[in-house]
Design a protein around this motif. Structure first.
Motif, PDB file in Angstrom:
ATOM      1  N   LEU A  20       7.507   9.683  -1.226  1.00  0.00           N
ATOM      2  CA  LEU A  20       7.360   9.700   0.229  1.00  0.00           C
ATOM      3  C   LEU A  20       8.623   9.263   0.965  1.00  0.00           C
ATOM      4  O   LEU A  20       8.622   9.178   2.201  1.00  0.00           O
ATOM      5  N   GLY A  21       9.680   8.967   0.222  1.00  0.00           N
ATOM      6  CA  GLY A  21      10.936   8.581   0.863  1.00  0.00           C
ATOM      7  C   GLY A  21      10.986   7.144   1.317  1.00  0.00           C
ATOM      8  O   GLY A  21      11.688   6.824   2.277  1.00  0.00           O
ATOM      9  N   ARG A  22      10.238   6.274   0.631  1.00  0.00           N
ATOM     10  CA  ARG A  22      10.223   4.840   0.922  1.00  0.00           C
ATOM     11  C   ARG A  22       9.914   4.573   2.397  1.00  0.00           C
ATOM     12  O   ARG A  22      10.758   4.083   3.158  1.00  0.00           O
ATOM     13  N   PRO A  23       8.677   4.854   2.818  1.00  0.00           N
ATOM     14  CA  PRO A  23       8.308   4.654   4.226  1.00  0.00           C
ATOM     15  C   PRO A  23       8.322   3.174   4.616  1.00  0.00           C
ATOM     16  O   PRO A  23       8.202   2.299   3.758  1.00  0.00           O
ATOM     17  N   PRO A  24       8.464   2.876   5.912  1.00  0.00           N
ATOM     18  CA  PRO A  24       8.499   1.471   6.357  1.00  0.00           C
ATOM     19  C   PRO A  24       7.242   0.699   5.981  1.00  0.00           C
ATOM     20  O   PRO A  24       7.309  -0.504   5.725  1.00  0.00           O
ATOM     21  N   ALA A  25       6.090   1.371   5.993  1.00  0.00           N
ATOM     22  CA  ALA A  25       4.838   0.738   5.574  1.00  0.00           C
ATOM     23  C   ALA A  25       4.200   1.616   4.503  1.00  0.00           C
ATOM     24  O   ALA A  25       4.044   2.829   4.683  1.00  0.00           O
ATOM     25  N   LEU A  26       3.833   0.999   3.389  1.00  0.00           N
ATOM     26  CA  LEU A  26       3.265   1.705   2.249  1.00  0.00           C
ATOM     27  C   LEU A  26       1.865   1.156   1.988  1.00  0.00           C
ATOM     28  O   LEU A  26       1.701  -0.032   1.715  1.00  0.00           O
ATOM     29  N   ASP A  27       0.857   2.017   2.067  1.00  0.00           N
ATOM     30  CA  ASP A  27      -0.523   1.572   1.884  1.00  0.00           C
ATOM     31  C   ASP A  27      -0.947   1.650   0.421  1.00  0.00           C
ATOM     32  O   ASP A  27      -0.608   2.601  -0.292  1.00  0.00           O
ATOM     33  N   PHE A  28      -1.710   0.650   0.002  1.00  0.00           N
ATOM     34  CA  PHE A  28      -2.402   0.703  -1.283  1.00  0.00           C
ATOM     35  C   PHE A  28      -3.865   0.381  -1.023  1.00  0.00           C
ATOM     36  O   PHE A  28      -4.198  -0.701  -0.530  1.00  0.00           O
TER      37      PHE A  28
ATOM     38  N   VAL B 198       4.376  -3.204   1.509  1.00  0.00           N
ATOM     39  CA  VAL B 198       3.044  -2.721   1.158  1.00  0.00           C
ATOM     40  C   VAL B 198       1.972  -3.309   2.068  1.00  0.00           C
ATOM     41  O   VAL B 198       2.058  -4.469   2.493  1.00  0.00           O
ATOM     42  N   ARG B 199       0.968  -2.478   2.385  1.00  0.00           N
ATOM     43  CA  ARG B 199      -0.215  -2.915   3.134  1.00  0.00           C
ATOM     44  C   ARG B 199      -1.406  -2.732   2.196  1.00  0.00           C
ATOM     45  O   ARG B 199      -1.893  -1.610   2.010  1.00  0.00           O
ATOM     46  N   PRO B 200      -1.901  -3.823   1.595  1.00  0.00           N
ATOM     47  CA  PRO B 200      -2.969  -3.717   0.603  1.00  0.00           C
ATOM     48  C   PRO B 200      -4.364  -3.807   1.238  1.00  0.00           C
ATOM     49  O   PRO B 200      -4.631  -4.668   2.075  1.00  0.00           O
ATOM     50  N   TYR B 201      -5.252  -2.914   0.809  1.00  0.00           N
ATOM     51  CA  TYR B 201      -6.638  -2.898   1.277  1.00  0.00           C
ATOM     52  C   TYR B 201      -7.569  -2.951   0.068  1.00  0.00           C
ATOM     53  O   TYR B 201      -7.346  -2.271  -0.935  1.00  0.00           O
ATOM     54  N   ALA B 202      -8.612  -3.749   0.184  1.00  0.00           N
ATOM     55  CA  ALA B 202      -9.683  -3.784  -0.813  1.00  0.00           C
ATOM     56  C   ALA B 202     -10.944  -3.266  -0.143  1.00  0.00           C
ATOM     57  O   ALA B 202     -11.378  -3.814   0.874  1.00  0.00           O
ATOM     58  N   VAL B 203     -11.524  -2.209  -0.699  1.00  0.00           N
ATOM     59  CA  VAL B 203     -12.716  -1.592  -0.122  1.00  0.00           C
ATOM     60  C   VAL B 203     -13.915  -1.955  -0.986  1.00  0.00           C
ATOM     61  O   VAL B 203     -13.987  -1.564  -2.162  1.00  0.00           O
ATOM     62  N   GLU B 204     -14.837  -2.719  -0.423  1.00  0.00           N
ATOM     63  CA  GLU B 204     -15.981  -3.230  -1.191  1.00  0.00           C
ATOM     64  C   GLU B 204     -17.055  -3.680  -0.215  1.00  0.00           C
ATOM     65  O   GLU B 204     -16.754  -4.206   0.857  1.00  0.00           O
ATOM     66  N   LEU B 205     -18.321  -3.480  -0.590  1.00  0.00           N
ATOM     67  CA  LEU B 205     -19.433  -3.888   0.272  1.00  0.00           C
ATOM     68  C   LEU B 205     -19.744  -5.376   0.175  1.00  0.00           C
ATOM     69  O   LEU B 205     -20.282  -5.960   1.112  1.00  0.00           O
TER      70      LEU B 205
ATOM     71  N   GLU C  71      -8.176   4.807   7.803  1.00  0.00           N
ATOM     72  CA  GLU C  71      -7.740   6.180   8.077  1.00  0.00           C
ATOM     73  C   GLU C  71      -6.210   6.227   8.160  1.00  0.00           C
ATOM     74  O   GLU C  71      -5.545   5.218   8.363  1.00  0.00           O
ATOM     75  N   GLY C  72      -5.674   7.428   7.990  1.00  0.00           N
ATOM     76  CA  GLY C  72      -4.234   7.616   8.153  1.00  0.00           C
ATOM     77  C   GLY C  72      -3.404   6.925   7.093  1.00  0.00           C
ATOM     78  O   GLY C  72      -2.317   6.409   7.377  1.00  0.00           O
ATOM     79  N   VAL C  73      -3.879   6.916   5.855  1.00  0.00           N
ATOM     80  CA  VAL C  73      -3.191   6.211   4.771  1.00  0.00           C
ATOM     81  C   VAL C  73      -1.899   6.933   4.395  1.00  0.00           C
ATOM     82  O   VAL C  73      -1.876   8.160   4.221  1.00  0.00           O
ATOM     83  N   THR C  74      -0.840   6.165   4.263  1.00  0.00           N
ATOM     84  CA  THR C  74       0.427   6.645   3.720  1.00  0.00           C
ATOM     85  C   THR C  74       0.704   5.836   2.461  1.00  0.00           C
ATOM     86  O   THR C  74       1.108   4.675   2.543  1.00  0.00           O
ATOM     87  N   GLY C  75       0.414   6.417   1.310  1.00  0.00           N
ATOM     88  CA  GLY C  75       0.578   5.673   0.062  1.00  0.00           C
ATOM     89  C   GLY C  75      -0.400   6.144  -0.989  1.00  0.00           C
ATOM     90  O   GLY C  75      -0.572   7.344  -1.208  1.00  0.00           O
ATOM     91  N   LEU C  76      -1.075   5.195  -1.621  1.00  0.00           N
ATOM     92  CA  LEU C  76      -1.928   5.482  -2.779  1.00  0.00           C
ATOM     93  C   LEU C  76      -3.328   4.938  -2.560  1.00  0.00           C
ATOM     94  O   LEU C  76      -3.503   3.753  -2.247  1.00  0.00           O
TER      95      LEU C  76
ATOM     96  N   GLU D  73      -2.959  10.524   4.920  1.00  0.00           N
ATOM     97  CA  GLU D  73      -2.040  11.351   5.699  1.00  0.00           C
ATOM     98  C   GLU D  73      -0.964  11.913   4.798  1.00  0.00           C
ATOM     99  O   GLU D  73      -0.641  13.099   4.842  1.00  0.00           O
ATOM    100  N   ARG D  74      -0.421  11.032   3.932  1.00  0.00           N
ATOM    101  CA  ARG D  74       0.547  11.451   2.908  1.00  0.00           C
ATOM    102  C   ARG D  74       0.414  10.513   1.731  1.00  0.00           C
ATOM    103  O   ARG D  74       0.189   9.312   1.895  1.00  0.00           O
ATOM    104  N   GLY D  75       0.563  11.059   0.536  1.00  0.00           N
ATOM    105  CA  GLY D  75       0.530  10.222  -0.649  1.00  0.00           C
ATOM    106  C   GLY D  75      -0.285  10.840  -1.751  1.00  0.00           C
ATOM    107  O   GLY D  75      -0.203  12.046  -2.005  1.00  0.00           O
ATOM    108  N   ALA D  76      -1.106  10.020  -2.409  1.00  0.00           N
ATOM    109  CA  ALA D  76      -1.914  10.506  -3.524  1.00  0.00           C
ATOM    110  C   ALA D  76      -3.202   9.700  -3.606  1.00  0.00           C
ATOM    111  O   ALA D  76      -3.235   8.508  -3.275  1.00  0.00           O
ATOM    112  N   ALA D  77      -4.253  10.372  -4.041  1.00  0.00           N
ATOM    113  CA  ALA D  77      -5.532   9.729  -4.334  1.00  0.00           C
ATOM    114  C   ALA D  77      -5.822   9.924  -5.819  1.00  0.00           C
ATOM    115  O   ALA D  77      -5.615  11.016  -6.357  1.00  0.00           O
ATOM    116  N   VAL D  78      -6.287   8.863  -6.458  1.00  0.00           N
ATOM    117  CA  VAL D  78      -6.569   8.902  -7.893  1.00  0.00           C
ATOM    118  C   VAL D  78      -7.967   8.353  -8.143  1.00  0.00           C
ATOM    119  O   VAL D  78      -8.300   7.265  -7.671  1.00  0.00           O
TER     120      VAL D  78
END
Length: 339
Positions: free
Chosen positions: A67-75, A101-108, A127-132, A212-217
């Motif tokens: 992604l060209g080393r964006p200023p903010a990278l989401d995980f 990096v902007r780290p998010y944990a998704v859990e109920l 929404e609008g994730v740039t990263g992984l 928005e850009r990146g990859a989902a695994v």
């Protein structure tokens, strides 16, 4: 209520999808309970070795470069449990990446105490994730209905009570029937079963749409067309042991994932299916034993390297974790496992 099961709940029976949803995610559901979380009941690759989080960190770095080393990278860590993976990834990142990096944990479940303050705890992905976006053993816990062929050769919904007793309901119809016809056609032989994976296709499509850009695994135990299990895979785990699938909230309810169906659902180019063994090897987890000469020159280092080799072997083992499927979906990015 799922098609074909209307009115069934009045006598205690309902479709497996509805029953599992309440048992897993209802107010007193398995995944909402306080305590050790999933790690207290079953062992995933995240719990098997810190090598796994390090490999995911390397994958995030590859996404960053793509992604060209964006200023903010989401995980985004989907189905984060108690935050074990996102914590391990943060600890394994190079400083220059960790700073962005902007780290998010998704859990109920509620946010666990002592979690790194940098981690944003959410009940749905941003929404609008740039990263992984990384979903380790998430899709297998997306509830699905079960179909079984009756004596006349007709696939019918399997209905279940809270005590695990089952009976057959209405014939499978509508979009569910279309999914079975395409992805898991059932021969007209009484007793054959399938899990109807349409809710997982939709859940994966929704997750991918947050990028928005990146990859989902997505990583899960899985099967593909041509090798579907004849009697399905629905099972349960409690306190480290496999047990009967009873939707009473006391245990994990899980079924293998038709990852090939999920792969086509977002209708995006570049989706790739591979084994965990191949994916981790591409990320530098090989399981090779250290040279014996290291034992004399650096005994402590040899012991550490030997332990790491054993952990890597478990993560990539045939007949075990190495056979898990990885579904990699790029979004505005190249093949992040290419090199």
């Amino acid at each position: 209520m799922t098609a074909g099961t209307e009115g069934a709940a009045e006598n205690g029976f309902r479709g497996w999808r509805e029953a599992a949803r309440e048992a897993l995610y209802g107010p007193d559901g398995f995944y909402r309970r306080p305590g050790a979380g999933p790690a207290g009941h079953f062992r995933t690759s995240v719990h098997a070795s810190p090598l796994y989080a390090r490999a995911v960190a390397r994958l995030l770095c590859r996404v960053d470069e793509t992604l060209g080393r964006p200023p903010a990278l989401d995980f985004v860590d989907m189905a984060a449990g108690r935050g074990e993976l996102v914590t391990g990834v943060l600890g394994a990142l190079p400083a220059d990446v960790a700073d962005r990096v902007r780290p998010y944990a998704v859990e109920l479940a509620a946010r666990p105490e002592g979690l790194d303050d940098r981690i944003v705890w959410r009940d749905e992905p941003p929404e609008g994730v740039t990263g992984l976006l990384f979903a380790n053993e998430w899709l297998d816990n997306v509830p699905v209905d079960v179909a079984e062929v009756d004596a006349s050769g007709t696939p019918r919904y399997v209905l279940v009570r809270a005590d695990g007793a089952e009976r057959l309901g209405e014939p499978v119809a509508g979009a569910d029937a279309g999914w079975l016809d395409r992805w898991w056609p059932l021969p007209p032989e009484e007793g054959l079963r399938a899990e109807i994976g349409l809710p997982r296709d939709r859940a994966w499509t929704a997750a991918v749409a947050t990028l928005e850009r990146g990859a989902a695994v997505a990583v899960d135990y899985a099967h593909t067309a041509g090798a579907r299990p004849p009697f399905g895979t629905l099972t349960a785990f409690r306190e480290g042991r496999e047990t009967a699938p009873v939707p009473d909230g006391s245990r994990d309810l899980t079924a293998h994932v038709a990852l090939d169906a999920c792969a086509t659902a977002p209708a995006l180019p570049g989706a790739r299916l591979l084994t965990q063994r191949d994916a981790l090897r591409a990320l530098g987890v090989t399981g090779g034993r250290p040279p014996l000469s290291l034992a004399s020159s650096d005994p402590a280092g040899y012991v550490r390297a030997l332990a790491a080799a054993g952990e890597a072997s478990e993560l990539t083992a045939q007949g075990g974790l190495g056979d898990f499927g990885w579904l990699v979906q790029p979004v505005g990015a190249g093949d992040v496992l290419a090199g």
